[in-house]
Design a protein around this motif. Structure first.
Motif, PDB file in Angstrom:
ATOM      1  N   LEU A   5       0.823  -1.221   0.000  1.00 42.49           N
ATOM      2  CA  LEU A   5       0.000   0.000   0.000  1.00 42.49           C
ATOM      3  C   LEU A   5       0.853   1.265   0.000  1.00 42.49           C
ATOM      4  CD1 LEU A   5      -3.060  -0.402   2.399  1.00 42.49           C
ATOM      5  CD2 LEU A   5      -3.059   0.310   0.002  1.00 42.49           C
ATOM      6  N   GLY A   6       1.898   1.240   0.850  1.00 35.14           N
ATOM      7  CA  GLY A   6       2.767   2.412   0.963  1.00 35.14           C
ATOM      8  C   GLY A   6       3.435   2.766  -0.362  1.00 35.14           C
ATOM      9  N   ASP A   7       3.714   1.753  -1.190  1.00 32.26           N
ATOM     10  CA  ASP A   7       4.368   2.012  -2.473  1.00 32.26           C
ATOM     11  C   ASP A   7       3.427   2.734  -3.428  1.00 32.26           C
ATOM     12  OD1 ASP A   7       6.582   0.582  -1.489  1.00 32.26           O
ATOM     13  OD2 ASP A   7       5.615  -1.300  -2.055  1.00 32.26           O
ATOM     14  N   TRP A   8       2.171   2.288  -3.448  1.00 31.91           N
ATOM     15  CA  TRP A   8       1.188   2.962  -4.302  1.00 31.91           C
ATOM     16  C   TRP A   8       0.926   4.374  -3.797  1.00 31.91           C
ATOM     17  CZ3 TRP A   8       0.769   0.733  -8.728  1.00 31.91           C
ATOM     18  CH2 TRP A   8       0.929  -0.660  -8.826  1.00 31.91           C
ATOM     19  N   GLU A   9       0.909   4.522  -2.470  1.00 36.62           N
ATOM     20  CA  GLU A   9       0.695   5.861  -1.908  1.00 36.62           C
ATOM     21  C   GLU A   9       1.862   6.790  -2.225  1.00 36.62           C
ATOM     22  OE1 GLU A   9      -0.129   4.798   2.135  1.00 36.62           O
ATOM     23  OE2 GLU A   9      -2.201   4.251   1.670  1.00 36.62           O
ATOM     24  N   ALA A  10       3.078   6.232  -2.232  1.00 33.71           N
ATOM     25  CA  ALA A  10       4.249   7.047  -2.577  1.00 33.71           C
ATOM     26  C   ALA A  10       4.119   7.568  -4.006  1.00 33.71           C
ATOM     27  CB  ALA A  10       5.516   6.224  -2.424  1.00 33.71           C
ATOM     28  N   LEU A  11       3.632   6.697  -4.901  1.00 39.67           N
ATOM     29  CA  LEU A  11       3.477   7.113  -6.299  1.00 39.67           C
ATOM     30  C   LEU A  11       2.327   8.118  -6.450  1.00 39.67           C
ATOM     31  CD1 LEU A  11       4.117   3.700  -8.049  1.00 39.67           C
ATOM     32  CD2 LEU A  11       5.545   5.736  -8.184  1.00 39.67           C
ATOM     33  N   MET A  12       1.227   7.880  -5.707  1.00 38.02           N
ATOM     34  CA  MET A  12       0.123   8.845  -5.717  1.00 38.02           C
ATOM     35  C   MET A  12       0.633  10.214  -5.263  1.00 38.02           C
ATOM     36  SD  MET A  12      -3.198   6.943  -4.058  1.00 38.02           S
ATOM     37  CE  MET A  12      -4.323   8.343  -4.102  1.00 38.02           C
ATOM     38  N   ALA A  13       1.473  10.203  -4.204  1.00 41.19           N
ATOM     39  CA  ALA A  13       1.972  11.458  -3.654  1.00 41.19           C
ATOM     40  C   ALA A  13       2.874  12.168  -4.659  1.00 41.19           C
ATOM     41  CB  ALA A  13       2.722  11.185  -2.350  1.00 41.19           C
ATOM     42  N   GLU A  14       3.772  11.408  -5.272  1.00 36.55           N
ATOM     43  CA  GLU A  14       4.708  12.020  -6.226  1.00 36.55           C
ATOM     44  C   GLU A  14       3.959  12.644  -7.405  1.00 36.55           C
ATOM     45  OE1 GLU A  14       7.470   9.219  -7.948  1.00 36.55           O
ATOM     46  OE2 GLU A  14       8.029  10.647  -9.527  1.00 36.55           O
TER      47      GLU A  14
END
Lengths: 205, 393
Positions: free
Chosen positions: B185-194
């Motif tokens: 989940l954190g990886d997808w959130e990192a990409l959403m954030a970027e």
């Protein structure tokens, strides 16, 4: 209009990438009007293909099975090459990507083919990635650097982030391939998306 | 920067909705398409819009554009639209071919590097009755406006938004299938954030440019003593780290809601209007300190004011993308006078004449179009998908 067998073979050819219906029909007609030996050899090779070529048990690359061995397992040329640097491992999504990197002739290490990328929308999660195989390979072969060469798509980026985190506890160097402007071209002709990624990924001199 | 001329001299469509017949020759200024409802007038505007942008302003489903009757079960059906564009005297041919799930774009038989690059070649702005929702309706229409403007100043804006949306859908799927503790989940959130932060930046800049121009136009066509303010209203933190933190925090809430509570997919363009203190024109309030009473336009503005706001936003869009590309955008007006009162229609046409760009418009009542039949105006009637030139009577 076409005899049934011709149409059927044409349909099969047209399922290959880059082959449309017209090209498929040309292939069939070419085979029909050429030396029947070509068709026979082609057919025999196709029949044997899956039996002879297997994914390499160590890296997932394509490997030719040893005809004298009873085992179905195969090890690829790169994994058998002693001159390769066993400390460096390049992780790719598909075999196609391995070939693209191999063509450069600059990769001294070995490879690991994931076979898939994280893609929740297609139902692919972390459990579907061969993590156990990857980690035990890193440990067994004393790999000290892993290069993540998954594609720059969103799924590829997510997979790279995931791998980086999962491999973190192993205490090895993990790097990501850069993305940027093509070599030898004028900056003028670089498309804006590639250019902006190159700017974002700039390096200190 | 000098403004270059831009117009489409010929449009052809094959296998596209109900359109049939010969290519359409367009006047460099006004082309009026008249005919009864349901004959295909809007299809002509849409065909031109698709030819210039590879997208439709009516639907996101490409398959709807394929000719009637050829859609079901026919994977081979192809629609082709082709526009002969003349920019500053030099011609080019822009072609878009659509097949179920695929689209192919070409400029003079060459494929551009990206669809974003294709879409900004020949700026085109469409104005249809549904766009009254720009002022009154939900935020999606206003986000699209921001994204259209952002695309012209930074073609990467489309890429950022696409990546944000992909990562957002992936994260939601992970939440739904594997719960709030899933390891990736954190990886997808990192990409959403970027990519979300990049999207915010593009949209904020677009909103600033658009807002300044829209307020100015509103000062000219809106009610005297009223001022319009247009500002970016982010749907979540604009900064990547903060967005990432909020996303991680909201996992349980996002799972319950079935979509993310925060993020640029919930962005809006805040429209507020204010009565200027007496003795000042609406114009001067733009630079002056904010007037006393600010009201969101939704719910408080009158029908007429809503229309003036929409016209102001569209005029701002035209001006902004024209300025970004250094050309006058091509305007497509779909049955607009049916939605505007006499006075605003007159204001619209005087604006159009002042624009000096190419205009295509559809109407059920050509006699109401306030443009003299002249060298400047070409008339066609549309009947069952076939266009015929109207002999000047």
């Amino acid at each position: 209009m076409l005899p049934e067998s011709v149409a059927k073979l044409g349909k099969l050819f047209s399922r290959l990438p880059g082959v449309g219906e017209k090209t498929a029909a040309r292939y069939v007609l070419h085979l029909l009007t050429s030396d029947p030996e070509i068709s026979r050899t082609l057919g025999e090779e196709l029949l044997q293909l899956h039996a002879r070529v297997r994914p390499c048990v160590r890296c997932g690359n394509l490997a030719e099975r040893d005809a004298n061995s009873a085992s179905a397992d195969a090890v690829c040329d790169i994994c058998r090459d002693n001159k390769r640097d066993g400390h460096m491992l390049c992780v790719v999504g598909r075999v196609h990507d391995l070939f693209a990197i191999e063509r450069t002739g600059t990769m001294r290490g070995r490879y690991f083919v994931l076979g898939k990328l994280l893609s929740p929308l297609e139902g692919i999660g972390p459990d579907d990635l061969p993590m156990m195989r990857l980690i035990s390979r890193i440990r067994e072969e004393g790999v000290t650097e892993v290069i993540l060469a998954t594609p720059p798509s969103v799924d590829g980026e997510a997979t790279a982030l995931f791998l980086k985190r999962e491999l973190g506890p192993l205490g090895i160097a993990v790097s990501r391939i850069a993305s940027g402007v093509p070599h030898g071209g004028d900056l003028e002709y670089t498309d804006p998306i590639t250019m902006s990624r190159a700017l974002a990924g700039r390096q200190k001199l | 920067m000098a403004v270059r001329s831009l117009h489409v001299s010929e449009l052809s469509a094959r296998g596209f909705r109900n359109l049939r017949g010969e290519p359409l020759r367009l006047g460099p200024r006004f082309t009026v398409l008249s005919g009864d409802n349901g004959q295909g007038k809007t299809n002509v505007l849409e065909a031109l819009y698709v030819a210039l942008t590879s997208k439709s302003f009516r639907t996101s489903k490409l398959s709807e554009l394929l000719a009637h009757g050829s859609r079901e079960g026919d994977d081979e059906a192809i629609a082709t639209v082709r526009a002969h564009v003349i920019e500053d005297g030099s011609p080019r041919v822009q072609t878009v071919a659509l097949r179920k799930g695929h689209r192919l774009v070409k400029i003079d038989d060459k494929r551009p590097a990206s669809l974003a690059e294709y879409a900004v070649q020949s700026p085109v702005v469409v104005f249809h009755p549904g766009e009254l929702s720009l002022s009154m309706g939900a935020s999606a229409e206003r986000r699209r406006l921001l994204d259209r403007v952002a695309l012209y100043s930074a073609p990467v804006a489309l890429d950022s938004l696409g990546r944000y949306t992909h990562a957002m859908r992936a994260r939601q799927k992970v939440l739904a299938t594997r719960g709030v503790g899933a390891s990736d989940l954190g990886d997808w959130e990192a990409l959403m954030a970027e990519h979300g932060a990049a999207t915010c930046e593009h949209r904020r800049r677009a909103a600033e440019k658009l807002g300044a121009r829209a307020s100015k136009v509103f000062g000219e066509i809106g009610s005297p003593g009223m001022a319009l303010s247009v500002t970016y209203a982010p749907g979540g933190p604009e900064e990547a780290e903060e967005l990432r933190r909020v996303l991680a925090e909201l996992r349980p809430a996002d799972l319950r809601r079935g979509s993310a509570n925060k993020g640029p997919h919930r962005d809006d363009l805040a429209l507020t209007h204010a009565s200027a203190p007496s003795g000042r024109s609406a114009f001067s309030t733009l630079a002056a300190p904010l007037p006393v009473a600010l009201h969101p336009v939704r719910g408080t503005a009158s029908q007429g004011q809503h229309r003036a706001i929409v016209l102001s936003l569209k005029a701002a869009e035209i001006a902004e993308i024209g300025a970004a590309r250094g050309v006058r955008p091509i305007l497509l007006l779909d049955d607009v006078s049916s939605e505007l009162d006499r006075e605003r229609t007159r204001a619209l046409f005087s604006f159009l004449r002042a624009q000096e760009g190419q205009v295509l418009l559809t109407t059920t009542r050509p006699e109401l179009i306030d443009i003299a039949r002249s060298d400047e105006r070409v008339d066609y009637t549309v009947c069952d998908g076939v266009l015929s030139a109207l002999v000047d009577g």
